[in-house]
Motif scaffolding. Structure first.
Motif, PDB file in Angstrom:
ATOM      1  N   SER A 181       0.942  -1.264  -0.069  1.00  0.00           N
ATOM      2  CA  SER A 181       0.356   0.320   0.066  1.00  0.00           C
ATOM      3  C   SER A 181       0.768   1.338  -0.291  1.00  0.00           C
ATOM      4  N   ASN A 182       0.095   2.790  -0.498  1.00  0.00           N
ATOM      5  CA  ASN A 182       0.560   4.015  -0.369  1.00  0.00           C
ATOM      6  C   ASN A 182       1.178   5.257   0.897  1.00  0.00           C
ATOM      7  N   TYR A 183       1.472   5.466   0.913  1.00  0.00           N
ATOM      8  CA  TYR A 183       1.177   6.657   1.654  1.00  0.00           C
ATOM      9  C   TYR A 183       2.866   7.799   1.627  1.00  0.00           C
ATOM     10  N   ARG A 184       1.713   8.998   1.319  1.00  0.00           N
ATOM     11  CA  ARG A 184       2.287  10.032   0.964  1.00  0.00           C
ATOM     12  C   ARG A 184       2.615  10.394   2.407  1.00  0.00           C
ATOM     13  N   VAL A 185       3.938  11.192   2.952  1.00  0.00           N
ATOM     14  CA  VAL A 185       4.423  12.057   4.528  1.00  0.00           C
ATOM     15  C   VAL A 185       4.411  13.125   4.261  1.00  0.00           C
ATOM     16  N   ARG A 186       3.066  13.733   4.872  1.00  0.00           N
ATOM     17  CA  ARG A 186       2.507  14.514   4.906  1.00  0.00           C
ATOM     18  C   ARG A 186       2.815  16.089   6.353  1.00  0.00           C
ATOM     19  N   TYR A 187       2.869  16.539   5.770  1.00  0.00           N
ATOM     20  CA  TYR A 187       3.828  17.509   6.582  1.00  0.00           C
ATOM     21  C   TYR A 187       2.969  17.807   8.518  1.00  0.00           C
ATOM     22  N   ALA A 188       2.154  16.994   8.475  1.00  0.00           N
ATOM     23  CA  ALA A 188       1.642  16.816   9.849  1.00  0.00           C
ATOM     24  C   ALA A 188       2.520  15.658  10.479  1.00  0.00           C
ATOM     25  N   ASP A 189       3.461  15.261   9.168  1.00  0.00           N
ATOM     26  CA  ASP A 189       4.232  13.772  10.123  1.00  0.00           C
ATOM     27  C   ASP A 189       5.224  14.004  10.762  1.00  0.00           C
ATOM     28  N   VAL A 190       6.207  15.122   9.714  1.00  0.00           N
ATOM     29  CA  VAL A 190       7.502  15.716  10.409  1.00  0.00           C
ATOM     30  C   VAL A 190       7.877  16.183  11.300  1.00  0.00           C
ATOM     31  N   ASP A 191       8.986  16.007  11.710  1.00  0.00           N
ATOM     32  CA  ASP A 191       9.688  17.104  12.499  1.00  0.00           C
ATOM     33  C   ASP A 191      10.241  18.521  11.954  1.00  0.00           C
ATOM     34  N   GLN A 192      10.693  19.468  13.369  1.00  0.00           N
ATOM     35  CA  GLN A 192      11.763  20.003  12.591  1.00  0.00           C
ATOM     36  C   GLN A 192      12.536  19.752  10.970  1.00  0.00           C
ATOM     37  N   MET A 193      13.140  18.778  11.138  1.00  0.00           N
ATOM     38  CA  MET A 193      13.846  18.648  10.659  1.00  0.00           C
ATOM     39  C   MET A 193      13.330  18.382   9.013  1.00  0.00           C
ATOM     40  N   GLY A 194      12.415  17.720   8.888  1.00  0.00           N
ATOM     41  CA  GLY A 194      11.275  17.359   7.747  1.00  0.00           C
ATOM     42  C   GLY A 194      11.283  16.113   7.654  1.00  0.00           C
TER      43      GLY A 194
END
Length: 135
Positions: free
Chosen positions: A6-19
């Protein structure tokens, strides 16, 4: 062996300050992978729960090889290497857009009867759906 992607796009809400994707979110991807792998077989978690079977996580392990980054399009590969009995073990590989494995995980769940909260054997519907992959 049974495997499903299955697939998933990494969203802004998923990341920390470093991206980079926050480490706790990998468990969420594992859940997405196993729910979709079972759904692909025709088995829905909701139907199992409605039928009185719960599947709590017993053990979860992660190995971080490279970070997933904001806006990466990931493949979540969920693999069942053996037929479940009272436990079901999902191996998970997360691949980046270059098809490189960036994360590995292993999640073990147990089958529990909701009414007694006691461990039980794997529901027959899962055995039936997985059997063709293990012959």
């Amino acid at each position: 062996m049974y495997s499903f992607d299955s697939n998933y796009r990494v969203r802004y809400a998923d990341v920390d300050q470093m991206g980079f994707m926050y480490y706790g979110n990998y468990a969420k991807l594992f859940e997405i992978g196993r729910v979709e792998a079972l759904r692909n077989l025709g088995v829905r978690y909701k139907d199992l729960e409605d039928g009185g079977i719960w599947m709590p996580v017993y053990e979860n392990n992660s190995k971080y090889l490279e970070p997933a980054k904001y806006d990466d399009y990931l493949t979540i590969r969920c693999i069942l290497k053996e037929m479940p009995k009272v436990r079901i073990v999902f191996d998970t590989e997360i691949l980046n857009e270059n098809n490189k494995i960036i994360h590995k995980g292993l999640t073990t769940l147990v089958f529990i009867k909701a009414d007694t909260q006691k461990i039980t054997t794997c529901p027959q519907i899962i055995i039936e759906k997985l059997s063709p992959f293990f012959k």
